[in-house]
Design a protein around this motif. Structure first.
Motif, PDB file in Angstrom:
ATOM      1  N   GLY A   1      -1.966   3.807  -6.001  1.00 42.99           N
ATOM      2  CA  GLY A   1      -1.722   3.596  -3.852  1.00 42.99           C
ATOM      3  C   GLY A   1      -1.713   1.983  -3.904  1.00 42.99           C
ATOM      4  N   TYR A   2      -0.805   1.182  -4.808  1.00 41.29           N
ATOM      5  CA  TYR A   2      -1.052  -0.083  -4.780  1.00 41.29           C
ATOM      6  C   TYR A   2       0.082  -0.577  -5.589  1.00 41.29           C
ATOM      7  CZ  TYR A   2      -5.057  -0.232  -2.298  1.00 41.29           C
ATOM      8  OH  TYR A   2      -6.390  -0.110  -1.280  1.00 41.29           O
ATOM      9  N   THR A   3       0.814  -1.232  -5.129  1.00 39.74           N
ATOM     10  CA  THR A   3       1.768  -2.374  -5.823  1.00 39.74           C
ATOM     11  C   THR A   3       1.763  -3.496  -5.947  1.00 39.74           C
ATOM     12  OG1 THR A   3       3.141  -0.563  -5.862  1.00 39.74           O
ATOM     13  CG2 THR A   3       4.427  -2.676  -6.393  1.00 39.74           C
ATOM     14  N   VAL A   4       1.375  -4.612  -6.661  1.00 36.26           N
ATOM     15  CA  VAL A   4       1.579  -5.626  -6.600  1.00 36.26           C
ATOM     16  C   VAL A   4       2.668  -6.718  -6.606  1.00 36.26           C
ATOM     17  CG1 VAL A   4       0.241  -8.421  -7.884  1.00 36.26           C
ATOM     18  CG2 VAL A   4      -0.637  -6.435  -8.163  1.00 36.26           C
TER      19      VAL A   4
ATOM     20  N   ASP B   1      -5.376  -6.979   5.902  1.00 36.78           N
ATOM     21  CA  ASP B   1      -4.471  -5.377   5.452  1.00 36.78           C
ATOM     22  C   ASP B   1      -3.466  -5.743   6.663  1.00 36.78           C
ATOM     23  OD1 ASP B   1      -3.239  -3.058   5.712  1.00 36.78           O
ATOM     24  OD2 ASP B   1      -5.719  -2.161   6.306  1.00 36.78           O
ATOM     25  N   GLY B   2      -2.353  -5.049   6.491  1.00 31.97           N
ATOM     26  CA  GLY B   2      -0.955  -5.482   7.159  1.00 31.97           C
ATOM     27  C   GLY B   2      -0.278  -4.282   7.490  1.00 31.97           C
ATOM     28  N   GLY B   3      -1.310  -3.040   7.433  1.00 32.80           N
ATOM     29  CA  GLY B   3      -0.777  -1.377   7.203  1.00 32.80           C
ATOM     30  C   GLY B   3       0.272  -1.349   5.844  1.00 32.80           C
ATOM     31  N   HIS B   4       1.678  -1.318   5.289  1.00 34.60           N
ATOM     32  CA  HIS B   4       1.623  -0.910   4.249  1.00 34.60           C
ATOM     33  C   HIS B   4       1.927  -1.858   3.536  1.00 34.60           C
ATOM     34  CE1 HIS B   4       4.943  -2.918   6.541  1.00 34.60           C
ATOM     35  NE2 HIS B   4       5.620  -2.458   5.088  1.00 34.60           N
ATOM     36  N   LEU B   5       1.702  -3.021   4.567  1.00 38.29           N
ATOM     37  CA  LEU B   5       1.632  -4.741   2.998  1.00 38.29           C
ATOM     38  C   LEU B   5      -0.099  -5.276   3.371  1.00 38.29           C
ATOM     39  CD1 LEU B   5       5.419  -6.391   3.615  1.00 38.29           C
ATOM     40  CD2 LEU B   5       4.285  -4.433   2.049  1.00 38.29           C
ATOM     41  N   ALA B   6      -0.238  -5.788   2.519  1.00 38.42           N
ATOM     42  CA  ALA B   6      -1.631  -6.057   2.894  1.00 38.42           C
ATOM     43  C   ALA B   6      -1.718  -7.197   1.924  1.00 38.42           C
ATOM     44  CB  ALA B   6      -2.329  -4.954   1.953  1.00 38.42           C
ATOM     45  N   MET B   7      -2.703  -8.446   1.946  1.00 37.62           N
ATOM     46  CA  MET B   7      -2.772  -9.712   0.905  1.00 37.62           C
ATOM     47  C   MET B   7      -4.780  -9.365   0.390  1.00 37.62           C
ATOM     48  SD  MET B   7      -2.479 -13.695   2.101  1.00 37.62           S
ATOM     49  CE  MET B   7      -0.626 -12.914   2.225  1.00 37.62           C
TER      50      MET B   7
ATOM     51  N   ASP C   1      -7.665 -10.061 -13.643  1.00 37.04           N
ATOM     52  CA  ASP C   1      -8.094  -8.542 -13.467  1.00 37.04           C
ATOM     53  C   ASP C   1      -8.206  -7.764 -12.363  1.00 37.04           C
ATOM     54  OD1 ASP C   1      -9.165  -8.986 -15.872  1.00 37.04           O
ATOM     55  OD2 ASP C   1     -11.019  -9.775 -15.637  1.00 37.04           O
ATOM     56  N   GLU C   2      -8.421  -8.288 -11.392  1.00 41.59           N
ATOM     57  CA  GLU C   2      -8.326  -7.167  -9.961  1.00 41.59           C
ATOM     58  C   GLU C   2      -7.080  -6.552  -9.637  1.00 41.59           C
ATOM     59  OE1 GLU C   2      -9.768 -10.219 -10.508  1.00 41.59           O
ATOM     60  OE2 GLU C   2     -12.012 -10.224  -9.206  1.00 41.59           O
ATOM     61  N   ALA C   3      -5.584  -7.858 -10.291  1.00 42.70           N
ATOM     62  CA  ALA C   3      -4.067  -7.774 -10.054  1.00 42.70           C
ATOM     63  C   ALA C   3      -4.053  -6.265 -10.686  1.00 42.70           C
ATOM     64  CB  ALA C   3      -3.201  -8.556 -10.515  1.00 42.70           C
ATOM     65  N   THR C   4      -4.198  -6.397 -12.764  1.00 40.67           N
ATOM     66  CA  THR C   4      -4.324  -5.752 -13.336  1.00 40.67           C
ATOM     67  C   THR C   4      -4.449  -3.868 -12.609  1.00 40.67           C
ATOM     68  OG1 THR C   4      -4.616  -6.843 -15.571  1.00 40.67           O
ATOM     69  CG2 THR C   4      -4.733  -4.765 -15.655  1.00 40.67           C
ATOM     70  N   ARG C   5      -5.942  -3.853 -12.305  1.00 41.04           N
ATOM     71  CA  ARG C   5      -7.165  -2.735 -11.687  1.00 41.04           C
ATOM     72  C   ARG C   5      -6.638  -1.972 -10.730  1.00 41.04           C
ATOM     73  NH1 ARG C   5     -11.967  -5.607 -12.854  1.00 41.04           N
ATOM     74  NH2 ARG C   5     -12.101  -6.167 -10.686  1.00 41.04           N
TER      75      ARG C   5
ATOM     76  N   GLN D   1       0.752  -1.198   0.173  1.00 44.31           N
ATOM     77  CA  GLN D   1       0.171   0.343   0.601  1.00 44.31           C
ATOM     78  C   GLN D   1       1.129   1.452  -0.198  1.00 44.31           C
ATOM     79  OE1 GLN D   1      -3.593  -0.974   2.259  1.00 44.31           O
ATOM     80  NE2 GLN D   1      -2.668  -1.897   3.656  1.00 44.31           N
ATOM     81  N   ASN D   2       1.334   1.844  -1.351  1.00 41.83           N
ATOM     82  CA  ASN D   2       1.745   2.924  -1.581  1.00 41.83           C
ATOM     83  C   ASN D   2       2.137   4.517  -0.638  1.00 41.83           C
ATOM     84  OD1 ASN D   2       3.554   1.419  -3.170  1.00 41.83           O
ATOM     85  ND2 ASN D   2       2.188   1.780  -4.534  1.00 41.83           N
TER      86      ASN D   2
END
Length: 190
Positions: free
Chosen positions: A77-80, A162-168, A67-71, A33-34
């Motif tokens: 706000g996000y980096t996969v 949600d793990g703060g700056h990292l999420a899944m 599709d979710e990853a592409t969005r 979560q950038n």
């Protein structure tokens, strides 16, 4: 008669758990979560897999959440960081799998961790991942840890941890899970 009613009710509660053990389709996206400042953690341990077997190539499956990853990638706000899909046996005891992404250097990957899944009334998930910076010799210079659990995940439902700056984002469903048929409105009026 009352005993038969109680026995039927008891069987209805126990039966889903008894038939739940089997192959499950798992797909997960580890995200950064950038907009949330990164927090470094202690280095990833040498036994980062916690004794779990590593995901084998034969267990990997095609990605359904592309599709979710592409969005997510299209937003600032996000980096996969990691996107994998696989099949694993899940039952009423913890089923662990170890995942690594990138080039392995002296037992460590740039992204590594383990995932535990348990089937009960709901699906319980425990995730423990590290995003590592490795130097040219394969030594870990810095780690960011994502550690979350959720014991109320519904089968086939996309869940956000949600793990703060990292999420899944994770989806766990019995392999070959069929969609619930839609009832014909005319049949419902009768």
């Amino acid at each position: 008669m009352r005993a038969i009613h109680c026995l039927t009710l008891l069987l209805a509660l126990v039966a889903p758990a008894a038939f739940a053990e089997g192959p499950y389709q798992v797909e997960m996206l580890l995200l950064r979560q950038n907009e949330v400042p990164a927090v470094t953690s202690p280095f990833a341990p040498e036994d980062w897999s916690a004794g779990a077997p590593r995901l084998e190539k034969v267990a990997e499956r095609p990605l359904a959440l592309a599709d979710e990853a592409t969005r997510l990638e299209a937003t600032p706000g996000y980096t996969v960081l990691l996107h994998k899909a696989w099949q694993q046996q899940v039952g009423d005891g913890p089923s662990r799998i170890a995942l690594g992404a990138g080039s392995e250097q002296f037992g460590h990957f740039p992204i590594e961790g383990n995932l535990s899944i348990t089937e009960g009334r709901f699906i319980a998930i425990e995730a423990n991942f590290w995003v590592n910076q490795l130097d040219g010799n394969g030594s870990v210079l810095q780690s960011e840890q994502f550690k979350q659990s959720n014991s109320t995940v519904k089968a086939g439902q996309l869940t956000f941890l949600d793990g703060g700056h990292l999420a899944m984002l994770i989806k766990v469903a019995p392999a070959g899970m069929r969609k619930v048929p839609v009832m014909d409105p005319e049949m419902m009026e009768q």
